[in-house]
Design a protein around this motif. Structure first.
Motif, PDB file in Angstrom:
ATOM      1  N   ARG A  12     -11.276   1.958  -2.781  1.00 33.38           N
ATOM      2  CA  ARG A  12     -10.078   2.736  -3.099  1.00 33.38           C
ATOM      3  C   ARG A  12      -9.747   3.751  -2.015  1.00 33.38           C
ATOM      4  O   ARG A  12      -8.597   3.895  -1.608  1.00 33.38           O
ATOM      5  CB  ARG A  12     -10.295   3.491  -4.427  1.00 33.38           C
ATOM      6  CG  ARG A  12      -9.558   2.868  -5.592  1.00 33.38           C
ATOM      7  CD  ARG A  12      -9.375   3.822  -6.747  1.00 33.38           C
ATOM      8  NE  ARG A  12     -10.630   4.311  -7.315  1.00 33.38           N
ATOM      9  CZ  ARG A  12     -11.138   3.904  -8.481  1.00 33.38           C
ATOM     10  NH1 ARG A  12     -10.497   2.985  -9.195  1.00 33.38           N
ATOM     11  NH2 ARG A  12     -12.262   4.393  -8.938  1.00 33.38           N
ATOM     12  N   ARG A  18       0.146   3.064  -3.329  1.00 27.44           N
ATOM     13  CA  ARG A  18      -0.822   4.143  -3.136  1.00 27.44           C
ATOM     14  C   ARG A  18      -0.186   5.500  -2.858  1.00 27.44           C
ATOM     15  O   ARG A  18      -0.865   6.448  -2.489  1.00 27.44           O
ATOM     16  CB  ARG A  18      -1.784   3.797  -2.003  1.00 27.44           C
ATOM     17  CG  ARG A  18      -2.712   2.658  -2.335  1.00 27.44           C
ATOM     18  CD  ARG A  18      -3.565   2.979  -3.545  1.00 27.44           C
ATOM     19  NE  ARG A  18      -4.654   2.022  -3.679  1.00 27.44           N
ATOM     20  CZ  ARG A  18      -5.400   1.907  -4.760  1.00 27.44           C
ATOM     21  NH1 ARG A  18      -5.157   2.661  -5.803  1.00 27.44           N
ATOM     22  NH2 ARG A  18      -6.368   1.032  -4.807  1.00 27.44           N
ATOM     23  N   ILE A  56       0.839  -1.207   0.000  1.00 30.98           N
ATOM     24  CA  ILE A  56       0.000   0.000   0.000  1.00 30.98           C
ATOM     25  C   ILE A  56       0.869   1.250   0.000  1.00 30.98           C
ATOM     26  O   ILE A  56       0.620   2.199  -0.728  1.00 30.98           O
ATOM     27  CB  ILE A  56      -0.935   0.022   1.227  1.00 30.98           C
ATOM     28  CG1 ILE A  56      -1.917  -1.135   1.157  1.00 30.98           C
ATOM     29  CG2 ILE A  56      -1.683   1.348   1.305  1.00 30.98           C
ATOM     30  CD1 ILE A  56      -2.811  -1.228   2.361  1.00 30.98           C
ATOM     31  N   ILE A  98      -6.555   4.182   1.301  1.00 36.12           N
ATOM     32  CA  ILE A  98      -5.644   5.282   1.608  1.00 36.12           C
ATOM     33  C   ILE A  98      -6.087   6.055   2.850  1.00 36.12           C
ATOM     34  O   ILE A  98      -5.555   7.115   3.154  1.00 36.12           O
ATOM     35  CB  ILE A  98      -5.471   6.248   0.410  1.00 36.12           C
ATOM     36  CG1 ILE A  98      -6.802   6.894   0.029  1.00 36.12           C
ATOM     37  CG2 ILE A  98      -4.853   5.518  -0.782  1.00 36.12           C
ATOM     38  CD1 ILE A  98      -6.634   8.057  -0.936  1.00 36.12           C
TER      39      ILE A  98
END
Length: 573
Positions: free
Chosen positions: A509, A13, A9, A513
């Motif tokens: 999505r 991200r 991640i 984050i």
RNA sequence: GCGGGUGUGGUCUAGCGGUAGGACCCGAGCCCCCCAAGCUCGUGACCCGGGUUCGAAUCCCGGCACCCGCACCA
């Protein structure tokens, strides 16, 4: 493999990536990618709330490069560079002085490479594997550089602290000569680690948030605001190795912690760590072992966070640096680094002193006379008493003894009024490793729901506060959604807008984050002006007015809990 | 710094002397749907530098990065 999920991640991200990737990267350096940069800034701002706003320690910003003297005084030039020697055969590297002490049974060896080199040659010291030892070299952990064309040597600071110590005289007058006072700095520091590993935990360039609190050593047992944290429970691991769970007050009373100042800032630190999202049960304070302590510290407790990947990781060091640094800078710079302590009552003392009679001394000793007078004034009081008895006294002037008699001096009795005294303040230093804290925050935030990753960052630190979606991409819905999106941003909150893909995918999505709240505009919105507000951690939704939603999100980001919001809505439908 | 292992799109990986294939992600479009799962199309990679070879992602050497161990860690 939750740690690899986190790594994934972070990179994918846009939180973090290795620096200079296109050139293959350089170990020990990381870039904060867009989300990481914002998260870091939010953590720093929360730290400011705790130390600058609450504690009233104002913030300074000093250069990252300093001339050599600063680190000569601080002891870093001497102590921050180890003499090391490697075996030519097996490659093992030893700390040279330690190794020789052990091999030769010698003690207090000089850390000078030349001295150690000679010892190795004279005594024929070899590696444990039998191989020949190479050259003794100094392995400094400071990055050196040169300042200007003249090439004056400088170093990149290994801690932000020194910049604050050297400005002590200014700080002292800024705070109107009253102790205690504190000053903080958030900035980069540099350590040329031999072999950085473990990602964010051992960086060559990293961010520290340090507070230097200057206190009167006679008053450090009592912190004026201690009441606030007296009952705060701390998990402590003192040098003895046992694990204790005590209130801050008990810890001081039982002598586990040396004074309230240290205890106060440990409790304050714990509160800060919890505020950025590290659960209290993952926090403990471990006392440094004697040989682990920095050269400047008298006592040091690390706040450690239990991580899944690396175990207990130190994220904050809270040290009692005593008067080490101020004394050092005073002695090398020649500038006074002291404070004045007023006595409760002025002390008057009757003293006798010797007064030189220059009319006699002058003609008799000529050029030497002023120095004789100076020496006489420095004599202790007993000298005056003796002079009164014997009528003579001896002074030392440039190695020469000079005998003085009654015609040279007279005794004067005066009353001296002393209203206080000077002393060198002690420094209590909470020093935060922001990068390590950021790592811990991310690790603690990572959770999974139905096979999907959710970063449960607290709204206060989350880089993006809200996401706005039209349920489907129809112009009427998008119009309303864009209006809500604009209003959220105009209230100062970073937000994202997304109209692509299925609604579920969009939620997923932004969950990944760590966006704490999502607003969805659906067909009902067109009828009655309401939208849904979704809570990331529970996926629950409430229906609220489109006009109200930006303000509600702001309050949620300022500390209102989701449950409080629901109660509020239930009470006033 | 030493020893061992690894290095293919953003991510995970297939290929292991003949010039790179998949899945996910991402982008465009369709669909119009409240929790990543439909359809069509598309962008995008052999860590870097040398060498061997007609030809190297593949073999060799060096560097860099990452992982493990050792050493170091104010």
């Amino acid at each position: 493999m939750p740690q690899d999920v986190l790594q994934d991640i972070l990179v994918r991200r846009g939180f973090l990536c290795p620096s200079y990737e296109v050139y293959g990267g350089v170990s020990g350096f990381y870039d904060y990618a867009p989300l990481g940069g914002m998260l870091k800034r939010n953590i720093e701002n929360l730290w400011r709330r705790f130390f600058v706003v609450e504690e009233g320690f104002f913030e300074v910003d000093t250069p990252t490069i300093a001339p050599e003297q600063v680190f000569v005084a601080s002891g870093h030039v001497e102590n921050f560079a180890d003499p090391v020697v490697s075996c030519r055969k097996c490659g093992t590297t030893y700390r040279a002085d330690h190794f020789l002490q052990e091999k030769l049974g010698a003690e207090n060896l000089s850390p000078e490479p030349e001295v150690l080199q000679r010892l190795i040659e004279e005594r024929g010291v070899r590696c444990n594997c039998g191989g020949e030892l190479g050259e003794v070299r100094r392995s400094s952990l400071m990055f050196s550089t040169t300042i200007g064309a003249g090439g004056r040597r400088g170093y990149l600071r290994p801690e932000t602290a020194q910049g604050m110590f050297v400005m002590f005289p200014r700080l002292y007058s800024f705070y109107r000569k009253k102790l205690p006072f504190g000053v903080v700095q958030i900035g980069r520091a540099y350590r040329n680690e031999i072999s950085p590993r473990q990602g964010l935990l051992r960086l060559r360039e990293f961010t520290q948030a340090e507070a230097e609190i200057f206190v009167d050593p006679e008053e450090k047992r009592v912190h004026p605001g201690f009441g606030r944290y007296a009952g705060e429970r701390l998990r402590l691991v003192p040098r003895s190795g046992e694990v204790l769970e005590l209130s801050a007050k008990e810890a001081v009373e039982r002598g586990i912690l040396p004074h309230e100042f240290l205890a106060y800032y440990m409790a304050h630190t714990r509160r800060f760590l919890m505020e950025v999202g590290i659960p209290g049960e993952r926090i403990r304070f471990r006392q440094h072992l004697k040989d682990e302590m920095a050269h400047y510290a008298e006592d040091c407790w690390d706040a450690e966070v239990l991580t899944k990947r690396y175990g207990w990781v130190e994220v904050v060091g809270i040290a009692d640096r005593t008067d080490y640094d101020l004394r050092a800078h005073e002695s090398l710079s020649g500038v006074e680094m002291r404070a004045f302590r007023q006595f409760r009552e002025a002390v008057t003392k009757r003293v006798m002193r010797l007064v030189p009679n220059m009319q006699v001394l002058g003609p008799e000793f000529r050029g030497l006379a002023p120095r004789i007078a100076e020496a006489v004034e420095k004599l202790p009081e007993e000298a005056a008493e003796e002079f009164e008895r014997t009528g003579r006294v001896e002074v030392d002037v440039e190695g020469e003894k000079v005998v003085l008699g009654e015609r040279h001096l007279r005794v004067e009795r005066v009353e001296l009024r002393q209203t206080g005294e000077k002393f060198t303040p002690h420094v209590i230093e909470p020093s935060f490793g922001i990068d390590r804290i950021l790592y811990a925050v991310l690790e603690c935030a990572l959770a999974e729901r139905e096979g999907k990753r959710v970063l449960r960052l607290r709204p206060q630190v989350a880089p993006v506060k809200a996401a706005v979606f039209p349920l489907v991409s129809r112009e009427e819905l998008e119009e309303v959604a864009l209006e809500v999106f604009r209003e959220i941003k105009s209230q100062g909150m970073p937000a994202v807008y997304d109209a692509s893909d299925s609604i579920g995918r969009r939620y997923a999505r932004v969950d990944e984050i760590g966006v704490p709240f999502a607003v969805t505009v659906d067909f009902e919105s067109l009828e009655n002006g309401t939208v849904t507000l979704r809570h990331r951690d529970t996926a629950e939704q409430v229906r609220v007015g489109a006009k109200e939603v930006p303000g509600l999100i702001r309050r949620l980001c300022e500390g209102m809990s989701w449950d409080e919001l629901r109660e509020k809505l239930a009470a006033a439908p």
